[in-house]
Design a protein around this motif. Structure first.
Motif, PDB file in Angstrom:
ATOM      1  N   THR A  77      -7.235   2.616   1.920  1.00 27.15           N
ATOM      2  CA  THR A  77      -6.484   3.373   2.939  1.00 27.15           C
ATOM      3  C   THR A  77      -5.080   3.697   2.444  1.00 27.15           C
ATOM      4  O   THR A  77      -4.139   3.778   3.218  1.00 27.15           O
ATOM      5  N   PRO A  79      -1.907   5.680   1.583  1.00 22.04           N
ATOM      6  CA  PRO A  79      -1.456   6.870   2.328  1.00 22.04           C
ATOM      7  C   PRO A  79      -1.690   8.198   1.637  1.00 22.04           C
ATOM      8  O   PRO A  79      -1.903   9.201   2.300  1.00 22.04           O
ATOM      9  N   HIS A 103      -5.078   9.671   6.328  1.00 22.52           N
ATOM     10  CA  HIS A 103      -3.734   9.897   6.836  1.00 22.52           C
ATOM     11  C   HIS A 103      -3.533  11.362   7.239  1.00 22.52           C
ATOM     12  O   HIS A 103      -2.578  12.020   6.848  1.00 22.52           O
ATOM     13  N   ARG A 114      -3.442  11.335  12.679  1.00 25.54           N
ATOM     14  CA  ARG A 114      -3.664  10.327  11.643  1.00 25.54           C
ATOM     15  C   ARG A 114      -4.327   9.110  12.267  1.00 25.54           C
ATOM     16  O   ARG A 114      -3.729   8.041  12.368  1.00 25.54           O
ATOM     17  N   ALA A 117      -5.209   6.104   9.728  1.00 23.01           N
ATOM     18  CA  ALA A 117      -4.010   5.365   9.359  1.00 23.01           C
ATOM     19  C   ALA A 117      -3.594   4.415  10.465  1.00 23.01           C
ATOM     20  O   ALA A 117      -3.120   3.302  10.217  1.00 23.01           O
TER      21      ALA A 117
END
Length: 861
Positions: A77, A79, A103, A114, A117
């Motif tokens: 994950t 960014p 993201h 997002r 995120a």
């Protein structure tokens, strides 16, 4: 660089099994827990048929909208990763990417939330993701584990299905280049998915929230096999590997193929492969060219490159994984294992949905057959009902069709049927373009969608009133207390539309050298007050004159045909006074979002809180224009208007805005507050006559934080609300969104007057925040009773979101406005602040400007 691989998922959190009692036999072979794993670029998967065929019977169901769902586990994950797991891309550049990676990203060309995120490290575990999109109004809903996490509206009535869409799993596509003859495209290594997915599904139509909430507990393969998913177009479970041929390639080419279990059939099987190469950010794509059509193709890992010898495709290696069976109370069945032996199972009489699974072990030492079966509870279906309906009152316009989803709830996330109980007295209901002619009709459209079309030229309240009920599938009717819900009444109001008037032809005969009066005749279906006759061509010979009403003896020669710009002088003026308002935010003496700030020219030109430029406060050499609105003392003081300054000597004369206080009996009386003392309103407000004027130090003047009008609520409010009156009785308001929105399509409004009536050409509205919400502009002549419609349309959702995303001040003029044939003295602006069809934000309005002329040209009769 390997192809995506089907791997075992040891402990699946969802059901991969048969549904006992739901039309699937108990001894049917159950699913194994395999998933599709993407481990490194450039792994990719795509459908066997490259471009979705909009003429395909099943694929065409996507026109009404779609629902995408899948189990996903992100391996990274970070960014800067986009990580697109499922992408629909078109030759016009439209990209549809549910959740748009980790993201944010792009869906329908607009920024996406997002949502991944926001999940943080939770995204590293298995979760169920889903997204629904409804074509008629662009309503889009995102779900995680059956719960709604984001709602918005985007791309209403999009024609993406006619733009050669192509589905791919595992990477983001640059669609415009991807479809070109020169199929060389830039690809960044960060746009590949890293992780695993399972049960990837695509339905035609937007499933209801109740239906989506049930998906994490279901086996779609079993439901599809049992005939319970007629609109499930694509379904990939990755539980088997098959050998197949690469379409359009060499006859000897072979590829790993994942079978499509959905209704679109084998043409949309999934090819598991990779790109030809990836070197830093450059990748070359091969294309199969058929006639004049370039179709992007995936080179599967096991398919030979051009010039290579053919290689034999290999089946995926299967690994042991738990069987999962979903069963009802007091049920029994058998399971066939890989070794060919059968095992039997039975559930107790009380077996709750929330109970942990029963784990049954079967071991046969003689044949070395070992297996584990997980039994999960399946609750009985509920009696169907329609309690999930939020609105039963809808609005359409004269001669305009309205599509409606007939939602219902029956537990288990079942695809309920819908039966029409009564038909509208006026207009017609349609089911897939076929008129519904009698009560008892079973709706067969995707998503239980019906369309109401008003009778020609008819308008009025409750013209489209009809009722319906939802029903359980026939195979399950015996399991529920009732198979049909109670009826629910749907009401559709039909708003009037300003139809185009028509001129009546006329022939006049007169003698040579004589003058004849020609009575112009026209027909307006709406009998509207603003009807003008415009001279569009002149006589070939002779002269044309017009006389005005009230002065028939004065004749004006018409020397030019009509043009909206043939006036000698254009003039603009800003709203001078607020006449009425639907609501506003804030309590007196606080005034930052009061309607008074809408009068006069714009206070600023920036996005957001829009604080006016205040250089003149600290620079005494800059004169303060008379009429400037300020606060005193300081930025939190009372609102006032500058009467004059002292020519640079450091003081200024202020006239404070009149305050009013409600007394016994509901009478509003003027009251005074001491600006330098206590300013608690209304406790310290003393009733009396007169206006407060005071000379104050220039340095003590403040400016308002947001010099714009803002409605009281953000979005749609439930129930009635009222307030206002402190700065004048004209600011009293009483509003009820449940009345204005269903009947007229707006929630908030403001009415303003102009200092000098004029023949209006256009209107300009400035919005520093929540732009695009204006759906109606109306005008009123001096001493007239009613409002005439100048503009009515849907909110500019996409344009408003683009302006908000760019943090841009929004200036807007209603398109296609005609010059008014009477002088306009007042304007009414209507806003749709809902999330469904409008712009749900703090919808600020900074100013309203009118542009027009003082006189009409002779060609405007």
């Amino acid at each position: 660089g390997d192809a995506p691989r089907a791997l075992m998922r040891p402990c699946p959190p969802f059901v991969l099994a048969l549904l006992a009692g739901l039309g699937v036999t108990a001894d049917e072979r159950v699913g194994r827990g395999y998933v599709l794993s993407f481990q490194a670029p450039p792994t990719i998967a795509g459908t066997r048929t490259g471009v979705l065929d909009p003429a395909h019977t099943e694929v065409s169901k996507l026109r009404a909208g779609f629902t995408w769902a899948a189990w996903l586990r992100f391996a990274d994950t970070t960014p800067d990763l986009v990580a697109p797991h499922f992408v629909i891309t078109t030759d016009t550049g439209i990209r549809i990417e549910p959740f748009a990676g980790t993201h944010g990203g792009y869906q329908f060309g607009s920024p996406a939330p997002r949502l991944i995120a926001a999940m943080g490290d939770r995204a590293l575990d298995w979760h169920h993701y889903a997204m629904t999109w409804r074509a008629i109004d662009g309503a889009r809903v995102h779900y995680v584990d059956g719960e709604i996490v984001h709602e918005d509206n985007i791309a209403a009535n999009s024609t993406w299905l006619d733009s050669r869409p192509f589905i791919v799993l595992g990477t983001h596509l640059y669609a415009n280049e991807f479809y070109s003859r020169d199929v060389s495209a830039l690809v960044n290594a960060n746009i590949f998915f890293r992780g695993a997915m399972d049960d990837v599904a695509l339905w035609g139509g937007a499933l209801s929230p109740d239906r989506v909430a049930s998906l994490p507990r279901e086996s779609l393969a079993a439901r599809r096999a049992g005939g319970l998913e007629p609109h499930l177009i694509l379904l990939y479970t990755f539980d088997e590997g098959e050998a197949g041929e690469l379409p359009g390639g060499d006859a000897t080419s072979s590829v790993a193929v994942e079978r499509n279990l959905g209704s679109a059939g084998a043409s949309y099987d999934l090819l598991l492969g990779s790109l030809d190469k990836i070197e830093q950010v450059q990748s070359t794509w091969r294309s199969h060219v058929q006639a004049d059509t370039a179709i992007p193709a995936i080179r599967p890992t096991r398919a030979p490159l051009l010039g290579e010898a053919a290689t034999q495709a290999q089946r995926h290696a299967l690994s042991d994984a738990p069987y999962v069976v979903v069963a009802t109370n007091a049920s029994a069945g058998s399971v066939q294992f890989d070794c060919g032996r059968n095992g039997t199972w039975a559930t107790p009489a009380i077996f709750g949905e929330s109970d942990p699974p029963l784990v049954l072990n079967f071991t046969d030492d003689g044949s070395r057959c070992t297996a584990v079966v997980h039994l999960l509870a399946l609750p009985a279906p509920l009696a169907p009902d329609t309690s999930v309906l939020f609105f039963t009152h809808h609005l359409t316009s004269e001669d305009t069709a309205l599509s409606l989803h007939l939602w219902g709830h029956g537990g288990l996330g079942l695809d309920l049927g819908a039966v029409i109980l009564s038909l509208p007295e006026s207009g017609t209901l349609y089911d897939e373009d076929v008129p519904i002619t009698q009560a008892g009709h079973m709706v067969r459209s995707v998503g239980q969608l019906v369309t109401y079309l008003p009778a020609p030229d008819e308008e009025g309240d409750a013209l489209g009133r009809f009722s319906y009920a939802v029903t359980l599938p026939q195979a399950l009717a015996h399991l529920a207390p009732a198979s049909r819900s109670a009826g629910v009444l749907i009401t559709v109001d039909v708003a009037a539309v300003n139809d185009v008037p028509t001129a009546e032809p006329l022939r006049v005969t007169l003698f040579e050298d004589n003058m004849a009066r020609v009575p112009l005749s026209s027909r307006d279906p709406d009998a509207g007050p603003l009807l003008a006759s415009l001279v569009r061509s002149l006589p070939r010979k002779g002269k044309l004159f017009v006389s005005r009403a009230g002065s028939p003896q004065i004749m004006e020669a018409v020397n030019e045909v009509y043009s909206p710009y043939d006036a000698s002088t254009l003039r603009e003026q800003y709203a001078e006074k607020v006449l009425a308002v639907s609501s506003f935010w804030g309590n007196p003496p606080y005034s930052s979002y009061h309607p008074m700030w809408i009068t006069g020219p714009p206070d600023c030109d920036v996005y957001g809180e829009c604080q006016p430029t205040a250089d003149w406060v600290s620079d005494a050499t800059v004169p303060i224009p008379k009429g400037t609105r300020v606060l005193y003392p300081g930025d939190s003081g009372l609102p006032a208007v500058v009467e004059s300054d002292d020519g640079g000597l450091g003081s200024v004369i202020l006239r404070f805005e009149d305050l009013y206080k409600e007394t016994d009996g509901g009478t509003w009386r003027r009251c005074l507050l001491d600006p330098d003392g206590s300013r608690a309103y209304p406790d310290d407000c003393v009733t009396g006559d007169g206006t407060l004027v005071r000379v104050v130090p220039r340095s003590s003047i403040g400016v308002v934080s947001a010099a714009a009008w803002s409605p009281r609520y953000k979005g749609l409010s439930e129930g009635s609300f009222s307030g206002g009156g402190a700065f004048g009785p004209e600011f009293l308001y009483s509003n009820d969104h449940s009345t204005t929105y269903p009947k007229r399509g707006f929630t908030e409004w403001i009415e303003v007057s102009l200092a000098q009536p004029m023949f209006l050409l256009t209107v300009e509205i400035g919005q520093p925040r929540g732009p695009g919400a204006v759906v109606g502009v109306r005008a009123r002549a001096q001493d007239a009773d009613g409002w005439a419609e100048l503009y009515q349309a849907r909110a500019l959702q996409n344009e408003g979101k683009a302006a908000a995303s760019a943090k841009r001040y929004f200036r807007w003029e209603p398109p296609g406005m005609c010059r008014t044939p009477v002088a306009v003295a007042a304007l009414r602006i209507e806003l749709d602040t809902t999330s469904a069809t409008g712009v749900s934000d703090w919808n600020y309005v900074d100013y309203i400007k009118a542009v027009g002329t003082d006189t009409l040209p002779p060609s405007d009769v």
